[in-house]
Design a protein around this motif. Structure first.
Motif, PDB file in Angstrom:
ATOM      1  N   ALA A   1       0.867  -1.185   0.000  1.00  0.00           N
ATOM      2  CA  ALA A   1       0.000   0.000   0.000  1.00  0.00           C
ATOM      3  C   ALA A   1       0.899   1.229   0.000  1.00  0.00           C
ATOM      4  O   ALA A   1       2.009   1.200   0.538  1.00  0.00           O
ATOM      5  CB  ALA A   1      -0.920   0.012   1.219  1.00  0.00           C
ATOM      6  N   ALA A   2       0.439   2.313  -0.611  1.00  0.00           N
ATOM      7  CA  ALA A   2       1.262   3.518  -0.707  1.00  0.00           C
ATOM      8  C   ALA A   2       0.372   4.745  -0.703  1.00  0.00           C
ATOM      9  O   ALA A   2      -0.794   4.692  -1.079  1.00  0.00           O
ATOM     10  CB  ALA A   2       2.132   3.491  -1.963  1.00  0.00           C
ATOM     11  N   ARG A   3       0.944   5.857  -0.265  1.00  0.00           N
ATOM     12  CA  ARG A   3       0.262   7.153  -0.292  1.00  0.00           C
ATOM     13  C   ARG A   3       1.261   8.226  -0.694  1.00  0.00           C
ATOM     14  O   ARG A   3       2.429   8.187  -0.300  1.00  0.00           O
ATOM     15  CB  ARG A   3      -0.329   7.516   1.083  1.00  0.00           C
ATOM     16  CG  ARG A   3      -1.417   6.590   1.584  1.00  0.00           C
ATOM     17  CD  ARG A   3      -2.693   6.764   0.785  1.00  0.00           C
ATOM     18  NE  ARG A   3      -3.754   5.943   1.323  1.00  0.00           N
ATOM     19  CZ  ARG A   3      -3.996   4.695   0.960  1.00  0.00           C
ATOM     20  NH1 ARG A   3      -3.217   4.107   0.052  1.00  0.00           N
ATOM     21  NH2 ARG A   3      -4.991   4.015   1.491  1.00  0.00           N
TER      22      ARG A   3
ATOM     23  N   MET B   1       7.660  -0.375   6.780  1.00  0.00           N
ATOM     24  CA  MET B   1       7.214   0.959   6.390  1.00  0.00           C
ATOM     25  C   MET B   1       8.403   1.763   5.882  1.00  0.00           C
ATOM     26  O   MET B   1       9.428   1.881   6.559  1.00  0.00           O
ATOM     27  CB  MET B   1       6.578   1.699   7.564  1.00  0.00           C
ATOM     28  CG  MET B   1       6.063   3.087   7.180  1.00  0.00           C
ATOM     29  SD  MET B   1       5.514   4.098   8.578  1.00  0.00           S
ATOM     30  CE  MET B   1       7.097   4.567   9.284  1.00  0.00           C
TER      31      MET B   1
ATOM     32  N   CYS C   1       9.182   5.700   4.351  1.00  0.00           N
ATOM     33  CA  CYS C   1       8.523   7.011   4.272  1.00  0.00           C
ATOM     34  C   CYS C   1       9.569   8.090   4.057  1.00  0.00           C
ATOM     35  O   CYS C   1      10.763   7.887   4.267  1.00  0.00           O
ATOM     36  CB  CYS C   1       7.705   7.295   5.531  1.00  0.00           C
ATOM     37  SG  CYS C   1       8.701   7.566   7.011  1.00  0.00           S
TER      38      CYS C   1
ATOM     39  N   GLU D   1      -4.280  -0.905   3.714  1.00  0.00           N
ATOM     40  CA  GLU D   1      -4.788   0.375   3.213  1.00  0.00           C
ATOM     41  C   GLU D   1      -5.246   1.259   4.362  1.00  0.00           C
ATOM     42  O   GLU D   1      -5.001   2.467   4.379  1.00  0.00           O
ATOM     43  CB  GLU D   1      -5.937   0.135   2.233  1.00  0.00           C
ATOM     44  CG  GLU D   1      -5.560  -0.640   0.980  1.00  0.00           C
ATOM     45  CD  GLU D   1      -4.659   0.162   0.058  1.00  0.00           C
ATOM     46  OE1 GLU D   1      -4.716   1.408   0.125  1.00  0.00           O
ATOM     47  OE2 GLU D   1      -3.903  -0.448  -0.703  1.00  0.00           O
TER      48      GLU D   1
ATOM     49  N   ALA E   1      -2.239   2.732   6.113  1.00  0.00           N
ATOM     50  CA  ALA E   1      -1.644   3.846   5.358  1.00  0.00           C
ATOM     51  C   ALA E   1      -2.430   5.132   5.579  1.00  0.00           C
ATOM     52  O   ALA E   1      -1.853   6.214   5.752  1.00  0.00           O
ATOM     53  CB  ALA E   1      -1.588   3.499   3.870  1.00  0.00           C
ATOM     54  N   ASP E   2      -3.757   5.030   5.592  1.00  0.00           N
ATOM     55  CA  ASP E   2      -4.579   6.217   5.853  1.00  0.00           C
ATOM     56  C   ASP E   2      -4.356   6.750   7.261  1.00  0.00           C
ATOM     57  O   ASP E   2      -4.281   7.960   7.485  1.00  0.00           O
ATOM     58  CB  ASP E   2      -6.054   5.888   5.648  1.00  0.00           C
ATOM     59  CG  ASP E   2      -6.436   5.824   4.179  1.00  0.00           C
ATOM     60  OD1 ASP E   2      -5.737   6.456   3.372  1.00  0.00           O
ATOM     61  OD2 ASP E   2      -7.415   5.131   3.843  1.00  0.00           O
TER      62      ASP E   2
ATOM     63  N   THR F   1      -3.859   7.353  -3.753  1.00  0.00           N
ATOM     64  CA  THR F   1      -2.486   7.664  -3.379  1.00  0.00           C
ATOM     65  C   THR F   1      -2.126   9.098  -3.706  1.00  0.00           C
ATOM     66  O   THR F   1      -1.167   9.620  -3.163  1.00  0.00           O
ATOM     67  CB  THR F   1      -1.501   6.730  -4.111  1.00  0.00           C
ATOM     68  OG1 THR F   1      -1.670   6.892  -5.513  1.00  0.00           O
ATOM     69  CG2 THR F   1      -1.771   5.304  -3.741  1.00  0.00           C
TER      70      THR F   1
ATOM     71  N   VAL G   1       4.702   7.497   1.553  1.00  0.00           N
ATOM     72  CA  VAL G   1       4.810   6.361   2.469  1.00  0.00           C
ATOM     73  C   VAL G   1       4.442   5.100   1.700  1.00  0.00           C
ATOM     74  O   VAL G   1       3.511   5.093   0.893  1.00  0.00           O
ATOM     75  CB  VAL G   1       3.907   6.553   3.713  1.00  0.00           C
ATOM     76  CG1 VAL G   1       2.456   6.733   3.328  1.00  0.00           C
ATOM     77  CG2 VAL G   1       4.059   5.389   4.677  1.00  0.00           C
ATOM     78  N   VAL G   2       5.217   4.035   1.931  1.00  0.00           N
ATOM     79  CA  VAL G   2       4.990   2.738   1.305  1.00  0.00           C
ATOM     80  C   VAL G   2       4.999   1.683   2.399  1.00  0.00           C
ATOM     81  O   VAL G   2       5.895   1.678   3.256  1.00  0.00           O
ATOM     82  CB  VAL G   2       6.066   2.414   0.251  1.00  0.00           C
ATOM     83  CG1 VAL G   2       5.822   1.028  -0.353  1.00  0.00           C
ATOM     84  CG2 VAL G   2       6.086   3.469  -0.845  1.00  0.00           C
ATOM     85  N   LEU G   3       4.008   0.793   2.385  1.00  0.00           N
ATOM     86  CA  LEU G   3       3.913  -0.316   3.333  1.00  0.00           C
ATOM     87  C   LEU G   3       4.018  -1.626   2.568  1.00  0.00           C
ATOM     88  O   LEU G   3       3.333  -1.818   1.561  1.00  0.00           O
ATOM     89  CB  LEU G   3       2.587  -0.263   4.094  1.00  0.00           C
ATOM     90  CG  LEU G   3       2.333   0.988   4.944  1.00  0.00           C
ATOM     91  CD1 LEU G   3       0.930   0.944   5.528  1.00  0.00           C
ATOM     92  CD2 LEU G   3       3.370   1.122   6.046  1.00  0.00           C
TER      93      LEU G   3
END
Length: 749
Positions: A329-331, A513, A515, A558, A561-562, A576, A590-592
């Motif tokens: 998951a990423a943002r 994580m 970031c 997800e 990440a939020d 994202t 940020v990437v998980l």
């Protein structure tokens, strides 16, 4: 009979105000009305200006400018003062302003007109208590302040039109409004109020040479006031039938002008008669100017948002197809100022070996150039990775690429030299001569980057770091550790830089994580307090309960990440690239990455009879003695819920001693492995420190002032068990501690 005698008989005087020469010519009646001897005179303008009430004088310039812009008469009411500051009388001035441009390019005015006494204030009242138009002026000023504030806060064209429709003008509120916009030689309605659906049809698309008031306003740049239906029918007979059916009796059409360019027209229509006095025209003109500025700002903001969306869509990659055994998951959240795209990025790259790479980076700056460099650097990193290079080689090539890119721009004469400080352990982009985000600054820049190559089958991670924050690992039991990795300088500072690689395994059920520093340091936090905040979120967000098919909540990653983004800025979009409403200090990426299995909440799991082991590993190189502090922190974080705090202190002390001994007494690096297994309250901690030296430790009797020789004594005193295991090359020193649950305090004590 002379004209002057006729005018004097009805108490009307003639005057001529020449702004260029600074003189005012008065006939006898005009001089009398101004409180001067009743004879013709040519006076300096300061002598005449001193006869006007100061409040009235301050409005004259605006009225004259308005009349010049509209090509109409300048009409104003003026209170005449005596030497004691008392109001003698009130006069009405009606003058035709004539604009004269001097050879030097300055614009002067000449007013030619009349002044006539009107019966409003009684002679003998003081200026401070004169009631002339005071209430109307106060309500007008309050209205303009409110309107200006509301229009300034509108962020889109739709919001501007809603604000314009809600304006309640003092004393002459229009019931029908329309805003016309220009596109080439066409005029169209972009918003209206007080009309039914479809009423704008005949006006939706017209040429600017149409016989319609809005079209003429756009052509000439001058306002048109139509106080009566007869005025409308006389001036615009062709379009009068279209306007007649709305039942209005007065109309004002004003140009929307920004920076000297007419961008459209604004119509205000009234069902009650409006004479459009100078005061009313002044209000309408001011609103039109504010409305034009607001529409211009909204248009620019919407263009920026459209450009931002396109940039984000092209620069921020999709995470691609699912990877067996892994969830990602990423943002990306841009800074709130200016263009909503900056220098942060992430990427997922399929590799020829069947593995994949995760990349996260931060180009110095928060401007358009940072976004451009970010796009080029991301493409370069993807190209090097796709060629099959190892993580250290990818970053070395990327550093040369960025340094060459910036130096070529500097050689083109578009930038200057930059000075850089010593590299910080985590490569804070603000510490290397950041020009402060100035979009015009073209000095050489650098970028931090973290490159992770992952084997989805085994969970093996190979990490190369260029001045970027270390990754964090959330273990299956919720414990979160910052995972120290070897690193080098940020990209672009020194072209030929080596980037050592750190290897470790992401165990089933663990989450990593990655970031940028915007997630850590925003809100006044430093690296330590920022990590503590993120660690609390990671530890406090348990996975959802298993579903009926035995799988855990697939959306947990997800949601996590939020939560990480919301902890900094509040609720965000699930996309994202979704922008946030509030202003931000720095971009965030940020990437998980979660390896399925265990209890991560991102895949299938099987029940465990024994609590999973908690394990960490760290290499401390001879050239990095400062990482001993990181080793102590790793052990303390690993034992964050250990029952006996004194045992935690003992473990940290022994680890510090063991690693220090390796660096002092050998020529190699120290490899630390720590593992805690068992159920809470009855766990066993085993710590091993390995090196390549064959020399075994032995007990000494250090003197009181000795600086070494206490390592073996400490382990004998503090460890439950300890020992030394020879290896093929070198040795491993280890100790074990058994968790001791302290009994609850006696409530009677």
């Amino acid at each position: 009979m002379r004209t002057e005698d006729v005018l004097a008989a009805i108490a009307t005087g003639l005057w001529r105000w020449d702004n260029a020469s600074g003189t005012v010519t008065l006939d006898g009646e005009a001089a009398r009305l101004l409180g001067l001897p009743a004879e013709p005179a040519v006076l300096p303008e300061v002598a005449v200006r001193s006869r006007f009430h100061p409040v009235d004088w301050n409005e004259i310039n605006g009225i004259v400018n308005l009349a010049v812009a509209e090509g109409t008469l300048a009409e104003a009411r003026l209170r005449i003062m005596d030497e004691d500051g008392r109001v003698l009388r009130t006069v009405r001035s009606r003058s035709k302003p004539v604009e004269n441009r001097t050879p030097e390019g300055r614009t002067d005015y000449e007013l030619i007109g009349t002044i006539q006494e009107i019966a409003e204030p009684q002679p003998g009242t003081t200026a401070a208590h004169t009631p002339i138009t005071g209430d109307w002026r106060r309500s007008r000023e309050a209205f303009l302040l409110d309107a200006g504030r509301a229009l300034a806060e509108a962020r889109s064209t739709a919001e501007v039109l809603r604000v314009a429709a809600s304006l309640s003008m003092p004393g002459f509120n229009p019931d029908g409004l329309a805003v016309f916009g220009m596109a080439g030689d066409r005029l169209s309605v972009i918003g209206h109020h007080g009309h039914g659906a479809g009423d704008e049809g005949p006006f939706a698309d017209m040429r600017t040479d149409t016989d319609y008031p809005a079209a003429e306003v756009v052509r000439t740049g001058r306002a048109i006031y139509l106080p009566t239906p007869e005025d409308y029918k006389r001036r615009f007979p062709a379009t009068w039938p279209l306007a007649q059916r709305f039942g209005r009796v007065s109309w004002a059409f004003l140009p929307l002008i920004v920076a000297g360019r007419t961008m459209g027209a604004w119509m205000a229509a009234f069902k009650h008669p409006v004479s459009f006095s100078p005061d009313e025209r002044s209000v309408l003109t001011t609103v039109a100017r504010m409305l034009a500025q607001a529409l211009q700002r909204a248009g620019v903001a919407e263009s920026e948002r459209e450009l931002t969306t396109g940039l984000q869509r092209s620069m921020m990659p999709q995470l691609g197809p699912e990877i067996p055994g892994m969830r990602i998951a990423a943002r990306y959240v841009p800074t709130g100022g200016g263009l909503q795209v900056g220098g942060d990025w992430y990427d997922m790259i399929p590799l020829p070996s069947g593995r994949f790479a995760l990349v996260i980076g931060d180009v110095q700056g928060h401007d358009v150039r940072a976004a451009g460099l970010m796009g080029q650097l991301r493409i370069a990193v993807r190209a090097y990775a796709s060629e099959g290079h190892r993580p250290d080689a990818v970053l070395s090539r990327a550093s040369r690429f960025l340094a060459g890119l910036c130096s070529s721009q500097e050689s083109d004469g578009r930038g200057g030299a930059a000075s850089y400080g010593d590299p910080a352990p985590y490569g804070d982009p603000g510490g290397y001569g950041d020009p402060g985000g100035d979009p015009d600054s073209l000095s050489p820049r650098f970028a931090t980057c973290l490159y992770v190559e992952c084997d989805p089958r085994t969970g093996l991670l190979e990490v190369a770091r260029a001045g970027h924050p270390d990754p964090a690992i959330r273990m299956t039991d919720g414990t979160v550790l910052m995972r120290p990795t070897a690193g080098g300088l940020p990209l672009g500072i020194v072209p030929d830089t080596d980037y050592p690689t750190t290897r470790f395994t992401l165990e089933p059920g663990e989450t990593m994580m990655l970031c940028t520093d915007g997630l850590i340091e925003t809100g006044g936090h430093d690296l330590d307090t920022g990590w503590a905040r993120l660690r609390a979120i990671l530890e406090a967000d348990p996975p959802g309960p298993p579903a009926a098919d035995g799988h855990l909540d697939g959306g947990h990653l997800e949601r996590l990440a939020d939560l990480l983004v919301q902890a900094v800025h509040g609720p965000s979009s699930h996309h994202t690239t979704g922008p946030l409403a509030d202003r931000r200090e720095d971009d965030i990426a940020v990437v998980l990455l979660c390896r399925e299995g265990g209890n991560c909440g991102c895949g299938s799991t099987a029940p465990h009879a024994v609590r999973p082991a908690r394990r960490t590993m760290l290499t401390v190189a001879q050239a990095e003695p400062e990482r001993i502090a990181g080793a102590r922190r790793q052990v303390r974080e690993l034992l964050h819920d250990w029952a006996d705090g004194e045992q935690v202190d003992s473990a940290v002390l022994m680890v510090s001693e063991m690693v220090t001994n390796v660096l002092v007494h050998t020529d190699g690096d120290a490899l630390l492995v720590a593992e805690a297994v068992g159920e809470l309250g009855a766990r066993r901690l085993r710590v091993e420190v390995a090196d390549t030296s064959d020399e075994l430790p032995h007990k000494r009797q250090p003197g009181e002032m000795a600086s070494s020789g206490r390592g073996v004594l400490l382990m004998e005193m503090l460890a439950d068990t300890w020992g030394v295991d020879p290896r093929g090359e070198g040795k491993s020193i280890w100790f074990e501690l058994h968790e001791q649950s302290k009994p609850d305090p006696d409530p009677l004590d």
